[in-house]
Design an enzyme around this catalytic site. Structure first.
Site, PDB file in Angstrom:
ATOM      1  N   ARG A  43       0.851  -1.180   0.000  1.00 29.06           N
ATOM      2  CA  ARG A  43       0.000   0.000   0.000  1.00 29.06           C
ATOM      3  C   ARG A  43       0.891   1.236   0.000  1.00 29.06           C
ATOM      4  O   ARG A  43       2.107   1.145   0.218  1.00 29.06           O
ATOM      5  CB  ARG A  43      -0.901  -0.002   1.239  1.00 29.06           C
ATOM      6  CG  ARG A  43      -2.017  -1.028   1.151  1.00 29.06           C
ATOM      7  CD  ARG A  43      -2.717  -1.186   2.468  1.00 29.06           C
ATOM      8  NE  ARG A  43      -3.501   0.001   2.823  1.00 29.06           N
ATOM      9  CZ  ARG A  43      -4.080   0.151   4.003  1.00 29.06           C
ATOM     10  NH1 ARG A  43      -3.947  -0.788   4.930  1.00 29.06           N
ATOM     11  NH2 ARG A  43      -4.776   1.229   4.274  1.00 29.06           N
ATOM     12  N   HIS A  44       0.288   2.370  -0.242  1.00 26.74           N
ATOM     13  CA  HIS A  44       0.987   3.642  -0.083  1.00 26.74           C
ATOM     14  C   HIS A  44       1.432   3.760   1.374  1.00 26.74           C
ATOM     15  O   HIS A  44       0.920   3.041   2.242  1.00 26.74           O
ATOM     16  CB  HIS A  44       0.005   4.772  -0.414  1.00 26.74           C
ATOM     17  CG  HIS A  44      -1.273   4.629   0.351  1.00 26.74           C
ATOM     18  ND1 HIS A  44      -1.407   5.069   1.657  1.00 26.74           N
ATOM     19  CD2 HIS A  44      -2.457   4.045   0.026  1.00 26.74           C
ATOM     20  CE1 HIS A  44      -2.630   4.753   2.088  1.00 26.74           C
ATOM     21  NE2 HIS A  44      -3.280   4.136   1.114  1.00 26.74           N
ATOM     22  N   HIS A  78      -3.691   0.430  -2.854  1.00 28.56           N
ATOM     23  CA  HIS A  78      -4.549   0.788  -1.722  1.00 28.56           C
ATOM     24  C   HIS A  78      -5.143  -0.467  -1.109  1.00 28.56           C
ATOM     25  O   HIS A  78      -5.077  -1.543  -1.691  1.00 28.56           O
ATOM     26  CB  HIS A  78      -5.674   1.714  -2.212  1.00 28.56           C
ATOM     27  CG  HIS A  78      -5.181   2.921  -2.951  1.00 28.56           C
ATOM     28  ND1 HIS A  78      -4.969   4.138  -2.336  1.00 28.56           N
ATOM     29  CD2 HIS A  78      -4.844   3.099  -4.250  1.00 28.56           C
ATOM     30  CE1 HIS A  78      -4.547   5.008  -3.232  1.00 28.56           C
ATOM     31  NE2 HIS A  78      -4.458   4.416  -4.391  1.00 28.56           N
ATOM     32  N   ASN A 112      -5.646   8.534   6.701  1.00 30.08           N
ATOM     33  CA  ASN A 112      -5.534   7.281   7.454  1.00 30.08           C
ATOM     34  C   ASN A 112      -5.490   7.598   8.949  1.00 30.08           C
ATOM     35  O   ASN A 112      -6.173   6.994   9.755  1.00 30.08           O
ATOM     36  CB  ASN A 112      -4.239   6.525   7.118  1.00 30.08           C
ATOM     37  CG  ASN A 112      -4.280   5.806   5.788  1.00 30.08           C
ATOM     38  OD1 ASN A 112      -3.245   5.698   5.117  1.00 30.08           O
ATOM     39  ND2 ASN A 112      -5.430   5.313   5.372  1.00 30.08           N
ATOM     40  N   GLU A 121      -8.084   3.690  -5.410  1.00 32.91           N
ATOM     41  CA  GLU A 121      -8.826   3.013  -4.339  1.00 32.91           C
ATOM     42  C   GLU A 121     -10.316   2.949  -4.664  1.00 32.91           C
ATOM     43  O   GLU A 121     -10.835   3.748  -5.463  1.00 32.91           O
ATOM     44  CB  GLU A 121      -8.592   3.735  -3.003  1.00 32.91           C
ATOM     45  CG  GLU A 121      -9.273   3.101  -1.787  1.00 32.91           C
ATOM     46  CD  GLU A 121      -8.921   1.629  -1.551  1.00 32.91           C
ATOM     47  OE1 GLU A 121      -8.874   0.834  -2.509  1.00 32.91           O
ATOM     48  OE2 GLU A 121      -8.712   1.248  -0.381  1.00 32.91           O
ATOM     49  N   ARG A 174      -1.189   9.702  -2.655  1.00 30.18           N
ATOM     50  CA  ARG A 174      -0.431   8.947  -1.663  1.00 30.18           C
ATOM     51  C   ARG A 174       0.420   7.820  -2.261  1.00 30.18           C
ATOM     52  O   ARG A 174       1.493   7.514  -1.716  1.00 30.18           O
ATOM     53  CB  ARG A 174      -1.348   8.427  -0.555  1.00 30.18           C
ATOM     54  CG  ARG A 174      -2.608   7.690  -1.011  1.00 30.18           C
ATOM     55  CD  ARG A 174      -3.622   7.701   0.107  1.00 30.18           C
ATOM     56  NE  ARG A 174      -4.807   6.883  -0.045  1.00 30.18           N
ATOM     57  CZ  ARG A 174      -5.892   7.217  -0.735  1.00 30.18           C
ATOM     58  NH1 ARG A 174      -5.917   8.369  -1.397  1.00 30.18           N
ATOM     59  NH2 ARG A 174      -6.946   6.407  -0.779  1.00 30.18           N
TER      60      ARG A 174
END
Lengths: 457, 451
Positions: B238-239, B373, B245, B308, B288
């Site tokens: 993932r980023h 994502h 987040n 995402e 991101r």
């Protein structure tokens, strides 16, 4: 690949070449192989149209056209006799001229794929092309069409040869006789791609208009896509009907997007469409809609089974969904102007661009190619994308194609292109077409911005 | 506006993949990759939503003849053996019929050598009687290195050779292959020109494709033409942790937090240390992932398809807010997380459809690092690890962890590498109570901690 700017992601254009996956790193030459009347030009043009539509700059180089420019009047098949030294010289020169233009297309015009459309029936000729490509670092992919069905060949000749400039002044029977003799000139020296000797080449052999294929050494993504495409197209006569949903409640209010139902006039259109379809007496018609109410309601009226594709949903206008153009101008004047500057690539904030639409419509196009008679009930932007594919319209024209409500477009493939018939089913509707205004500058005033907005309630 | 579900009945799906069920029949000598192709194809078809199952006749044989003695079982003059093998094929076909006609399966892969015209004729008759379409997949290969590697990778661990040492096993297996060779009748260009098939020659160097009848066969051919067996690894990450987040908000397009940036640097170091040959790096078009890739200092490609999942009206909300504003939607999502579509947004099912071209290109490529994502990574992971639609939305894909996938034998080896940078947990398990009338407490039971 340059790094992308890291500012707010309201990216209007896909500036960076990294924004779509790299289909090919080095330019690719598609080299057609086959006797005359085997569909080489048909395949060349169709493939080119497809590749351009998905965003791969492609161009056809038809050696026959170079020949027609060199020898302005075509006399008869004797020009193609293998012992005609004079003619041989001219033909070789034409092939060289075409190759030169291929090099220019790649090096100066940002082309990515060049389709070299000629018979290329001898190993010698193909060796010259391979050597030309190797010197310059181009990839080569051969497409050979093999067919011995006399009916198909005769039909080809009728469809495309009679209309050729070569036979403009001749009657059909004469032309047919001459062309058959022309084919014979090539036959003696025809060396098909050899599965043993040529096993290191990349190629696809198409047998009998697609009943069988031999695919050898696919090198990369673009070749794989080309093979997939070639394996999905067919020449069975059929028609594709494109229509928008009936007029919707939001259409009436001049609002874009959303998921409203049909207006009373829209319902009337659905009824008219049902009648129209019945009268067309179409064999085995498939009906496709989007997942949005207005297309589904339209299809429901047809009282035939239909399939819903999410991919056919209208372009997502993101933060501008359900706004009128006046409201967009009021709340997002800069965005509004940017869109007018590059309507194809402009992406609504949190929404989509036409360019995105094309990418999500590609599987629809692929399935349309596989199918026969289909009626697609969709939306304005979506229909523009589909139409652009069938009518070979470039990205600049695509977002301004006319797709009015309550009008069915019947597309019938013919010769190298598509015949279009437009049927207005006589039910009134608002106009939803907004032309590009005179002033697309961000500094323009509201009046100029709203100059071309169509009327609404 | 209420969220919607994708159609529950597979036949109502976007495109009717098949009107009648399809029977894929493998053809080829032992150790030609038939089971590899069968399993991989089945995994792909199930992932794109076409219920598919493999019927491996060898397994039926192992159930029938509990202990494998030697290659002699396969000798063409072993009448007893032939009887058993024929019986096993029949039993397998009965199960195929059950699967396709009764259990709602759409594709059955009949995985056996099927090397004689006679056997294939039997299968075709069976298919005709039951209204199944038949598509043959023949694998032809004479490269001794490839065959030897196959044997090492998958035969030595087979139940047949579990008590045999390597050298003996290889010797026996080679003799087994010989038993089939004399009676092998490959699909013939002339005799079989009415059949639908693909011949895969020399592990995909060349293909012969005959009479593709419909959409599903066309997709199968396209897939088979894109897969390869060159060793490589796929890295999924993932980023780095993002600002949203940290706040416990879903979706949006925020940049990396400080810890997220730290992760990007660690990722760079990790990638360099791995010394990967010709690594391709892919990101989505969201800040991101791009910021994460930027730190790597290598070229990368952006795919919109890797964006995402679109949470529609719930974009940038915390779960607490979703519960407050859309409690019914929140419950519906917990009831069927795979098919549930956020109002004006997407479902996992939609995600899979838009990720299919990414998967196809991943198959074509070799070493790739995909920076994406949570929901996207779950979909990709489910494809590689053959997870069902029910498991998919709950796969663990924590931040700051790289998953290294390496194809091996019939599946994928997974290595999980946590790069030692703290982050929030974004994983929300299915709560106990998924009823629409549940209390707020019940609904928020499994929401991970955040600021």
């Amino acid at each position: 690949m340059e790094p992308v700017q890291l500012e707010p992601r309201r990216r209007r254009r896909c500036d960076s070449p990294a924004s779509v996956p790299q289909f090919c790193n080095s330019p690719t030459m598609l080299v057609m192989v086959g006797l005359p009347a085997r569909g080489k030009t048909y395949i060349s043009k169709k493939l080119t149209r497809y590749l351009n539509w998905i965003g791969v700059p492609t161009k056809v180089f038809n050696v026959g056209q170079y020949r027609r420019q060199a020898v302005t009047t075509y006399k008869n098949f004797e020009f193609f006799k293998p012992d005609n030294e004079e003619a041989m010289k001219i033909r070789k020169a034409c092939a060289s001229a075409a190759l030169k233009d291929v090099a220019t297309y790649f090096s100066k015009e940002q082309g990515q794929v060049a389709v070299f459309d000629a018979t290329n029936t001898t190993r010698e000729r193909r060796a010259i092309i391979l050597s030309f490509a190797n010197e310059r670092g181009y990839k080569v992919f051969f497409v050979e069409s093999i067919c011995e069905d006399p009916e198909i060949i005769a039909e080809n000749i009728k469809q495309v040869k009679f209309g050729s400039p070569d036979y403009a002044d001749r009657d059909c029977e004469e032309a047919m006789v001459d062309f058959i003799q022309r084919i014979d000139c090539y036959r003696a020296s025809y060396m098909p791609i050899d599965d043993e000797k040529d096993r290191n080449l990349s190629y696809i052999k198409i047998f009998d208009v697609g009943s069988r294929y031999l695919v050898n050494r696919v090198q990369d993504h673009i070749q794989s896509r080309i093979v997939y495409y070639l394996m999905n197209i067919h020449v069975t006569p059929r028609s594709i009907y494109l229509s928008r949903h009936g007029e919707s409640e939001l259409n009436l209010l001049g609002r874009i997007g959303g998921d409203s139902g049909l207006s009373p006039r829209g319902q009337k259109y659905a009824n008219a469409l049902a009648t129209f379809i019945t009268n067309q007496n179409i064999n085995d018609l498939k009906v496709w809609t989007s997942h949005m109410k207005r297309t589904i309601q339209t299809a429901e009226t047809l009282a035939v089974p239909y399939e819903q594709w999410k991919a056919l949903n209208e372009i997502d206008a993101g933060v501008c969904e359900e706004m009128t153009y006046e409201e967009i101008q009021e709340h997002f004047p800069e965005e509004f102007a940017l869109r007018d500057q590059d309507k194809y690539r402009y992406r609504y904030p949190k929404g989509e661009s036409y360019e995105d639409l094309v990418q999500r419509l590609e599987p629809v196009i692929m399935e349309l190619e596989r199918q026969e008679n289909v009626l697609v009930v969709c939306h304005q932007a979506v229909m523009r994308c589909l139409l652009a594919y069938f009518l070979d319209k470039p990205a600049g024209e695509l977002p301004y194609l006319r797709c009015p409500l309550h009008t069915v477009l019947k597309l019938t493939p013919v010769a190298y292109g598509c015949k279009v018939e437009s049927f207005y089913l006589n039910v009134e509707a608002v106009n939803t077409h907004r032309d590009r205004p005179g002033n697309v500058d961000v500094s323009r005033n509201p009046q100029e911005a709203l100059q071309t907005v169509p009327d609404h309630v | 506006m209420r969220g919607s579900y994708g159609p529950a009945n597979p036949r109502d799906r976007a495109v009717c993949m098949t009107n009648c069920p399809t029977l894929i029949v493998t053809v080829g000598l032992p150790a030609r990759g038939k089971t590899y192709i069968s399993k991989k194809l089945t995994r792909y078809l199930n992932w794109i939503g076409v219920p598919t199952k493999v019927f491996n006749v060898g397994q039926y044989r192992r159930e029938c003849v509990k202990i494998y003695k030697s290659f002699e079982f396969f000798r063409p003059d072993n009448e007893e053996g032939l009887k058993i093998r024929r019986q096993c094929a029949t039993t397998a076909l009965n199960d195929v019929r059950e699967y396709l006609s009764v259990e709602g399966g759409q594709v059955a892969v009949f995985d056996a050598t099927n090397t004689t015209r006679e056997r294939r004729a039997t299968i075709m008759k069976f298919a005709e009687q039951n209204g199944f379409k038949v598509f043959f997949v023949e694998s032809v290969c004479e490269d001794p290195d490839v065959i030897a590697e196959n044997i090492v990778q998958v035969k030595l661990d087979s139940p047949d050779y579990i008590h045999t040492d390597t050298e003996e096993a290889v010797e026996d297996f080679m003799k087994r292959i010989k038993c089939y060779e004399s009676s092998y009748q490959p699909l013939d260009e002339n005799l079989d020109k009415e059949l639908s098939y693909i011949k895969v020659i020399d592990v995909g160097r060349r293909y012969l494709v005959n009479r593709v009848l419909d959409h599903i066969q066309s997709r199968i051919v396209y897939y088979l033409m894109n897969i390869h067996i060159t060793p490589r690894s796929i890295y999924l990450s993932r980023h780095g942790e993002s600002d949203l987040n940290i706040k416990g908000r879903i979706g949006g397009d925020s940049g990396l937090s400080d810890r997220g940036r730290e992760y990007a640097m660690k990722l760079r170091k990790y990638i360099q240390e791995q010394n990967i040959k010709e690594l391709k790096v892919w990101t989505s078009q969201m800040k991101r992932t791009i910021q994460t890739a930027e730190s790597l200092g290598v070229p990368y490609e952006q795919w919109k398809a890797l964006n995402e999942i679109d949470a529609g009206m719930c974009e940038e909300m915390m779960y607490e807010e979703i519960q407050k504003n859309f409690p019914v939607e929140f419950a519906l999502r917990d009831q069927d997380k795979y098919r549930y579509r956020y109002p004006k947004g997407e479902s996992y099912e939609d995600l899979v459809q838009r990720l299919e071209p990414v998967i196809m290109e991943l198959e074509r490529q070799e070493n790739v690092l995909v920076i994406c994502h949570q929901a996207v990574m779950r979909c990709l992971l489910a494809y590689f690890l053959d997870k069902t639609a029910d498991e998919l939305p709950y796969l663990q894909c924590p931040l700051h962890t790289v998953l290294k996938l390496t194809p091996v034998a019939y599946g994928c080896k997974v290595e999980s590498i946590y790069l030692g940078v703290d982050s929030v947990n974004t994983h929300r398990n299915r709560p106990e109570n998924v009823m629409a009338q549940r209390s707020t407490e019940d609904a928020l039971q499994t929401v991970p901690a955040h600021f």
